[in-house]
Design a protein around this motif. Structure first.
Motif, PDB file in Angstrom:
ATOM      1  N   LEU A   1       0.834  -1.187   0.000  1.00 10.22           N
ATOM      2  CA  LEU A   1       0.000   0.000   0.000  1.00 10.22           C
ATOM      3  C   LEU A   1       0.880   1.252   0.000  1.00 10.22           C
ATOM      4  O   LEU A   1       1.953   1.257   0.611  1.00 10.22           O
ATOM      5  CB  LEU A   1      -0.916   0.021   1.234  1.00 10.22           C
ATOM      6  N   SER A   2       0.407   2.291  -0.651  1.00 15.59           N
ATOM      7  CA  SER A   2       1.191   3.514  -0.755  1.00 15.59           C
ATOM      8  C   SER A   2       1.189   4.271   0.569  1.00 15.59           C
ATOM      9  O   SER A   2       0.397   3.992   1.471  1.00 15.59           O
ATOM     10  CB  SER A   2       0.634   4.418  -1.857  1.00 15.59           C
ATOM     11  N   LYS A   3       2.074   5.247   0.647  1.00 17.99           N
ATOM     12  CA  LYS A   3       2.179   6.084   1.848  1.00 17.99           C
ATOM     13  C   LYS A   3       0.841   6.770   2.139  1.00 17.99           C
ATOM     14  O   LYS A   3       0.389   6.811   3.298  1.00 17.99           O
ATOM     15  CB  LYS A   3       3.288   7.113   1.642  1.00 17.99           C
ATOM     16  N   ASN A   4       0.199   7.289   1.105  1.00 12.17           N
ATOM     17  CA  ASN A   4      -1.084   7.972   1.285  1.00 12.17           C
ATOM     18  C   ASN A   4      -2.186   7.006   1.689  1.00 12.17           C
ATOM     19  O   ASN A   4      -3.048   7.347   2.513  1.00 12.17           O
ATOM     20  CB  ASN A   4      -1.479   8.716   0.005  1.00 12.17           C
ATOM     21  N   GLU A   5      -2.173   5.811   1.119  1.00  9.42           N
ATOM     22  CA  GLU A   5      -3.186   4.812   1.484  1.00  9.42           C
ATOM     23  C   GLU A   5      -3.047   4.389   2.938  1.00  9.42           C
ATOM     24  O   GLU A   5      -4.048   4.241   3.650  1.00  9.42           O
ATOM     25  CB  GLU A   5      -3.060   3.592   0.558  1.00  9.42           C
ATOM     26  N   ILE A   6      -1.814   4.197   3.385  1.00  8.89           N
ATOM     27  CA  ILE A   6      -1.570   3.835   4.789  1.00  8.89           C
ATOM     28  C   ILE A   6      -2.076   4.943   5.707  1.00  8.89           C
ATOM     29  O   ILE A   6      -2.735   4.684   6.731  1.00  8.89           O
ATOM     30  CB  ILE A   6      -0.066   3.602   5.043  1.00  8.89           C
ATOM     31  N   LEU A   7      -1.792   6.185   5.340  1.00 13.76           N
ATOM     32  CA  LEU A   7      -2.224   7.321   6.160  1.00 13.76           C
ATOM     33  C   LEU A   7      -3.748   7.403   6.217  1.00 13.76           C
ATOM     34  O   LEU A   7      -4.322   7.591   7.294  1.00 13.76           O
ATOM     35  CB  LEU A   7      -1.638   8.619   5.594  1.00 13.76           C
ATOM     36  N   ASP A   8      -4.410   7.239   5.067  1.00 15.75           N
ATOM     37  CA  ASP A   8      -5.876   7.321   5.013  1.00 15.75           C
ATOM     38  C   ASP A   8      -6.531   6.207   5.814  1.00 15.75           C
ATOM     39  O   ASP A   8      -7.528   6.432   6.512  1.00 15.75           O
ATOM     40  CB  ASP A   8      -6.353   7.249   3.557  1.00 15.75           C
ATOM     41  N   GLN A   9      -5.970   5.002   5.735  1.00 16.60           N
ATOM     42  CA  GLN A   9      -6.606   3.838   6.369  1.00 16.60           C
ATOM     43  C   GLN A   9      -6.275   3.676   7.848  1.00 16.60           C
ATOM     44  O   GLN A   9      -7.076   3.138   8.606  1.00 16.60           O
ATOM     45  CB  GLN A   9      -6.205   2.555   5.624  1.00 16.60           C
ATOM     46  N   THR A  10      -5.102   4.137   8.247  1.00 20.06           N
ATOM     47  CA  THR A  10      -4.641   3.836   9.614  1.00 20.06           C
ATOM     48  C   THR A  10      -4.255   5.061  10.435  1.00 20.06           C
ATOM     49  O   THR A  10      -4.102   4.953  11.658  1.00 20.06           O
ATOM     50  CB  THR A  10      -3.418   2.901   9.573  1.00 20.06           C
ATOM     51  N   GLY A  11      -4.055   6.208   9.780  1.00 12.04           N
ATOM     52  CA  GLY A  11      -3.591   7.380  10.502  1.00 12.04           C
ATOM     53  C   GLY A  11      -2.110   7.331  10.824  1.00 12.04           C
ATOM     54  O   GLY A  11      -1.588   8.191  11.539  1.00 12.04           O
ATOM     55  N   HIS A  12      -1.404   6.330  10.279  1.00 16.87           N
ATOM     56  CA  HIS A  12       0.033   6.200  10.490  1.00 16.87           C
ATOM     57  C   HIS A  12       0.795   6.718   9.260  1.00 16.87           C
ATOM     58  O   HIS A  12       0.276   6.684   8.144  1.00 16.87           O
ATOM     59  CB  HIS A  12       0.419   4.737  10.745  1.00 16.87           C
ATOM     60  N   THR A  13       1.995   7.180   9.491  1.00 14.89           N
ATOM     61  CA  THR A  13       2.824   7.705   8.407  1.00 14.89           C
ATOM     62  C   THR A  13       4.026   6.792   8.169  1.00 14.89           C
ATOM     63  O   THR A  13       4.753   6.460   9.113  1.00 14.89           O
ATOM     64  CB  THR A  13       3.350   9.118   8.745  1.00 14.89           C
ATOM     65  N   VAL A  14       4.196   6.374   6.931  1.00 11.20           N
ATOM     66  CA  VAL A  14       5.352   5.553   6.566  1.00 11.20           C
ATOM     67  C   VAL A  14       6.538   6.474   6.330  1.00 11.20           C
ATOM     68  O   VAL A  14       6.546   7.280   5.397  1.00 11.20           O
ATOM     69  CB  VAL A  14       5.078   4.713   5.304  1.00 11.20           C
ATOM     70  N   GLY A  15       7.546   6.372   7.197  1.00 10.00           N
ATOM     71  CA  GLY A  15       8.745   7.186   7.054  1.00 10.00           C
ATOM     72  C   GLY A  15       9.776   6.539   6.154  1.00 10.00           C
ATOM     73  O   GLY A  15      10.376   7.183   5.300  1.00 10.00           O
TER      74      GLY A  15
END
Length: 415
Positions: free
Chosen positions: A30-44
């Motif tokens: 999953l993309s960085k934006n998808e992770i953020l939208d679905q979980t509220g977490h940021t992939v660094g």
């Protein structure tokens, strides 16, 4: 093969309350934006794998939010990864105890910050000596070393000034001197020059390059500026959204961009200025090693070439053509090869920028001999190789022009 000084493998960093629970989604792709939208977490950072060799300047670059500053803070564990391993000289940094980590930071790695990070209430000399003070080095020794490093970075006489009395460039020199004063093998530089004016920034880049020639530190340098990366880096890693999209030498990055993202970075770079002769030179097509004219002519006739580079025990001597050798034989000239037989062809250094030898390469009827400072023939610079450097840009320009023409025709049709 020499083992790398630093090895990073399978490194992930997810920011948020429960990063471990989010990791499966990250690994699913999953993309960085998808992770953020679905979980509220940021992939660094996502699955970073790289190695850094002893004594090289390794540049990590990318746009804002790419993860480059996050990555550099993993090396000294200012940030702990969600998953992955970092080995420094075979030691797993993640397994260091608090006391071991403290010693590691004091003696193994020094850091130079973007905003200088100086202690405003301390004099310049005490700022430089601060790392040694933390190491419990006695006062006389640390002040003596600090004075030496201030002299090295061009700040002799500023010992008793305070940071607020210095310009930005001078403050950054103090920061650099402080990092070097600890004798740490590894130097971490996070956007160290980006707060400086362009002219001062260029001077600091020059100074770092000069220091590195003497010190041979292992430097991890963070920047968002490709020109800076190309100027300083022995190797470059490019990040995008926490993913390592390409790593290689500056020449690799410039000539063989891995994808559209990297290509956009290098598109406007002056290749003739960024690339040196050694990058594009070819092995010399024909070496003439004979000592006499007859032997040289015989050697030439056995090849498919009508000129060659004369080499003796003393190194490169000059360019000789088959025509000049035949004339010399027919004219019963001296059998020894002399200066009168050499063509007027300029010699160039492998370290020269292509830009510096452009005129000579275009004007010469022969491929230019590339000779090192010891007089050894290292290769030849062909006119076609120089032209190839610019061909991609010219093709892109033609394509863009064609696209523009097509758009105009399309607009015309609509009308």
């Amino acid at each position: 093969m020499t083992k790398p000084l630093i090895e990073v493998s399978g490194l992930y960093k997810v920011f948020g309350n429960t990063p471990e629970k989010v990791m499966p989604k990250v690994k699913e792709g999953l993309s960085k934006n998808e992770i953020l939208d679905q979980t509220g977490h940021t992939v660094g950072l996502k699955d970073i794998n790289l190695h850094i060799n002893r004594g090289e300047i390794f540049v990590i670059m990318g746009l804002s939010g790419s993860g480059k500053s996050t990555l550099i803070r993993h090396f000294n564990r200012l940030i702990d990864p969600t998953e992955g391993q970092i080995l420094v000289e075979g030691t797993d940094v993640m397994k260091l105890s608090p006391k071991e980590l403290q010693e590691f930071r004091r003696h193994k790695m020094s850091m130079v910050f973007q905003r200088f990070g100086l202690l405003p209430h301390r004099k310049v000399i005490d700022n430089v000596a601060y790392g040694l003070e933390i190491q419990n080095v006695d006062k006389n020794t640390r002040l003596e070393k600090a004075t030496e490093w201030l002299d090295t970075v061009g700040l002799k006489g500023y010992e008793d000034q305070y940071p607020s009395q210095l310009s930005g460039g001078q403050q950054q020199r103090v920061g650099l001197a402080r990092a070097l004063c600890t004798d740490a093998e590894i130097l971490l530089m996070d956007e160290a020059f980006s707060a400086l004016d362009p002219l001062i920034r260029s001077e600091m880049q020059d100074q770092l390059a000069e220091l590195q020639e003497k010190l041979h530190k292992t430097i991890i340098f963070i920047t968002h500026d490709l020109d800076e990366a190309l100027r300083l880096g022995d190797r470059i890693a490019i990040l995008k959204d926490g993913v390592l999209v390409q790593q290689g030498t500056p020449d690799d990055i410039l000539l063989n961009p891995a994808d559209d993202y990297v290509e956009a970075f290098v598109k406007d770079v002056n290749r003739a200025r960024a690339l040196n002769v050694e990058t594009v030179m070819q092995p010399p097509a024909m070496r003439i090693t004979a000592e006499t004219i007859n032997d040289a002519l015989a050697q030439m006739k056995k090849s498919a070439h009508d000129y060659g580079y004369h080499i003796t025990d003393e190194g490169y001597q000059g360019v000789i053509t088959q025509d000049s050798l035949e004339e010399a034989v027919n004219g019963n000239s001296s059998q020894e090869i002399g200066d009168h037989l050499y063509e007027d062809v300029p010699v160039i250094s492998p370290d020269s920028a292509i830009e510096e030898v452009l005129t000579e390469s275009i004007a010469s009827d022969y491929s230019l001999p590339v000779v090192d400072e010891d007089g050894n023939l290292k290769g030849s610079l062909e006119r076609e190789a120089v032209a190839d450097i610019f061909s991609d840009k010219e093709e892109e320009t033609e394509e863009e022009k064609s696209d523009d023409d097509s758009d105009k025709e399309s607009d015309s049709d609509k009308k």
